[in-house]
Design a protein around this motif. Structure first.
Motif, PDB file in Angstrom:
ATOM      1  N   GLN A  76       8.948   5.158   3.289  1.00  0.00           N
ATOM      2  CA  GLN A  76       7.666   4.438   3.310  1.00  0.00           C
ATOM      3  C   GLN A  76       6.555   5.204   2.606  1.00  0.00           C
ATOM      4  O   GLN A  76       5.757   4.620   1.879  1.00  0.00           O
ATOM      5  N   GLU A  77       6.517   6.529   2.820  1.00  0.00           N
ATOM      6  CA  GLU A  77       5.443   7.335   2.220  1.00  0.00           C
ATOM      7  C   GLU A  77       5.522   7.293   0.704  1.00  0.00           C
ATOM      8  O   GLU A  77       4.510   7.117   0.018  1.00  0.00           O
ATOM      9  N   ALA A  78       6.747   7.468   0.186  1.00  0.00           N
ATOM     10  CA  ALA A  78       6.937   7.461  -1.267  1.00  0.00           C
ATOM     11  C   ALA A  78       6.597   6.093  -1.843  1.00  0.00           C
ATOM     12  O   ALA A  78       6.008   5.978  -2.921  1.00  0.00           O
ATOM     13  N   ARG A  79       6.943   5.042  -1.100  1.00  0.00           N
ATOM     14  CA  ARG A  79       6.633   3.688  -1.566  1.00  0.00           C
ATOM     15  C   ARG A  79       5.132   3.469  -1.600  1.00  0.00           C
ATOM     16  O   ARG A  79       4.597   2.810  -2.484  1.00  0.00           O
ATOM     17  N   ARG A  80       4.460   4.024  -0.577  1.00  0.00           N
ATOM     18  CA  ARG A  80       2.995   3.886  -0.537  1.00  0.00           C
ATOM     19  C   ARG A  80       2.359   4.599  -1.738  1.00  0.00           C
ATOM     20  O   ARG A  80       1.389   4.130  -2.310  1.00  0.00           O
ATOM     21  N   ALA A  81       2.950   5.739  -2.085  1.00  0.00           N
ATOM     22  CA  ALA A  81       2.417   6.495  -3.234  1.00  0.00           C
ATOM     23  C   ALA A  81       2.578   5.682  -4.514  1.00  0.00           C
ATOM     24  O   ALA A  81       1.690   5.682  -5.380  1.00  0.00           O
TER      25      ALA A  81
END
Lengths: 258, 261
Positions: A76-81
């Motif tokens: 999720q974090e990488a996708r948010r980035a």
């Protein structure tokens, strides 16, 4: 990542809703710094395709690579980035009607803590200027704006964070031809100025030729034609010809029932 | 055999739908609550929700409470006078208001006002792509729209119930002293003599639970809206009805927990 890898690469993308298979193996490449226009009939899955790339809909199968990285395999974090590098203009503008225009425009910047609230009004005025609106429009609420002005504000919101990638969902729908041309001009200017990679979906052939370097047609859940946007009207493909010329007779059978 | 299978299927289908719905709601509630302890926090959104839920609900809750207290005094006087037990009116009013009527009536009023508005606002945002727009602007809709409202609900309802308790008792006091012939000092003495801390605390705990349920059902049903104006209308109705039923059901459960010996 190879040097020749496109900015956005979609492979074998599939998505069904119940029995209805909307995307059935979509393959698509968008080279960096170019604009791709996806055309197709109503209900052909254009919006679903764009929402899958944006991460708003989870596809059933396939891969979506951005800069060579499969975003569907990321956390999720990488996708948010990655989402932070994308700007999106929605079909009906999707402005937050409880917030004034200046807060709509700088919403992403405030959310990412890239500016302080005290600076946001001034920043919004600058960005509104880039889409041909006066800074004073920032004090209005979306409901007080015309359709064309709402599109400009939505465009301002999409470009506010100077995104690497821009997505446009039917940017000229509901606008008169002149306002449509104005919005297309603003989109062209913004994409060129930012050097962004752009993907637009539209029914409007004039708009498609104005804002796209390349075009692709989605039909039956697949990309059935790709080529330069300038050649849309002379593609030599029976499906594209019928669609772009709006002929009733041809290989495309419109579904009259859901 | 086919008849038996058909009967089982007819029974099983709604059970499965109920289980699926309950599961979705539980996951939604858990995710919303989890954002209350994970930064970033949207303090402005929380403040706006708190003002909407607490401050703007004050008039309707206050009017409901004061009239309920007045009716309660009249009705209990009429009943108790048959057994020459009129002196119990003050304690009946205060215990009924603090334990039951304050939290339940405030909850139902706020469910009608705020629950419906929440479902309509989030539902409209859902069908006009505003929630998708939030996601594309690095903002988690659960964190921005749901978590602040859940917290506001948990805090706002107890505040409203404190006001409702006071005004309910005041309503009973006004009727009892002005038209039923009670002595003001004796009435107040009877009111506070029989009131225990637990009576007030149990009402406030109930209120916090009801506030959470109202916000949860408004957000959940709004977020589940589909298909334009009709979908938003259906979500609004579902939010009010489900919150009202849950308030009454949880009222029983909490009363059982607090007072069953």
């Amino acid at each position: 990542m190879s040097a020749a890898a496109p900015k956005i690469r979609v492979r074998s993308l599939a998505k069904s809703f119940g029995e209805k298979r909307v995307l059935d193996g979509v393959d698509l490449d968008v080279p960096a710094g170019t604009s791709l226009v996806v055309i197709g009939g109503s209900g052909s899955g254009k919006s679903v395709l764009i929402k899958c790339i944006l991460g708003l809909i989870e596809p059933d199968a396939g891969t979506i690579e951005i800069d060579g990285e499969n975003v569907l395999a990321l956390g999720q974090e990488a996708r948010r980035a990655i989402a932070a590098r994308i700007g999106m203009l929605f079909q009906n503008s999707a402005l937050f009607d409880s917030l004034p225009v200046w807060e709509n425009v700088t919403f992403g910047l405030l959310a990412r803590r890239r500016i302080r609230r005290a600076e946001a009004r001034v920043k919004a005025g600058e960005i509104l200027g880039q889409v041909g609106l006066a800074a004073s429009a920032g004090e209005l609420f979306p409901a007080e704006l015309s359709g064309g002005m709402q599109k400009r504000v939505a465009l301002a919101r999409a470009i506010a964070a100077t995104p690497e990638m821009l997505f446009f969902d039917e940017p000229t729908t509901g606008l008169d031809p002149i306002m449509g041309a104005v919005i297309d001009g603003l989109i062209q200017d913004c994409v060129k100025r930012l050097g962004s990679t752009a993907v637009a979906i539209t029914h409007d052939m004039a708009s498609a030729r104005r804002i796209g370097d390349n075009a692709a047609m989605l039909y039956g859940g697949r990309i059935v034609w790709e080529g330069p946007a300038a050649s849309l009207l002379e593609s030599g493909n029976a499906l594209v010809d019928q669609f772009t010329h709006g002929r009733r007779e041809g290989p495309i059978r419109m579904e009259l029932r859901a | 055999m086919n008849l038996l299978l058909g009967a089982l299927a007819a029974f099983g289908r709604p059970v499965l739908i109920l289980c699926r719905g309950t599961g979705r709601l539980a996951l939604f509630a858990f995710e919303g609550l989890s954002h209350l302890v994970r930064p970033p926090f949207h303090v402005r959104r929380f403040a706006a929700a708190l003002i909407e839920m607490a401050y703007f609900s004050l008039p309707v809750v206050a009017l409901t409470a004061i009239f309920t207290g007045m009716v309660l005094a009249l009705q209990s006087y009429t009943g108790f006078s048959r057994f020459a037990a009129q002196s119990a009116v003050a304690s009946v009013v205060v215990l009924s208001m603090t334990r039951e009527l304050g939290p339940v009536l405030a909850g139902l009023m706020v469910a009608g006002r705020v629950g419906a508005a929440t479902a309509a606002e989030i539902g409209t945002m859902r069908v006009t792509d505003q929630i998708d727009a939030l996601s594309t602007l690095s903002t988690d809709p659960m964190k921005y729209l749901v978590a602040p409202r859940l917290l506001a609900g948990i805090i706002a309802l107890p505040l409203l119930v404190v006001v409702a308790d006071i005004l309910g008792v005041l309503g009973g006091f006004i009727v009892s002293t002005a038209s039923l012939g009670f002595n003001a000092v004796t009435y107040l003495h009877n009111t506070f003599n029989y009131l225990e801390t637990m009576d007030v605390v149990s009402g406030l705990v109930k209120a916090a639970v009801f506030g959470f349920l109202i916000a949860l059902m408004g957000c959940y049903n709004g977020n589940a809206s589909r298909g334009g104006a009709q979908g938003v209308g259906a979500a609004t109705t579902a939010a009010v009805v489900s919150a009202s039923i849950l308030i009454l059901a949880f009222d029983y459960v909490l009363t059982q927990l607090f007072f069953a010996r």
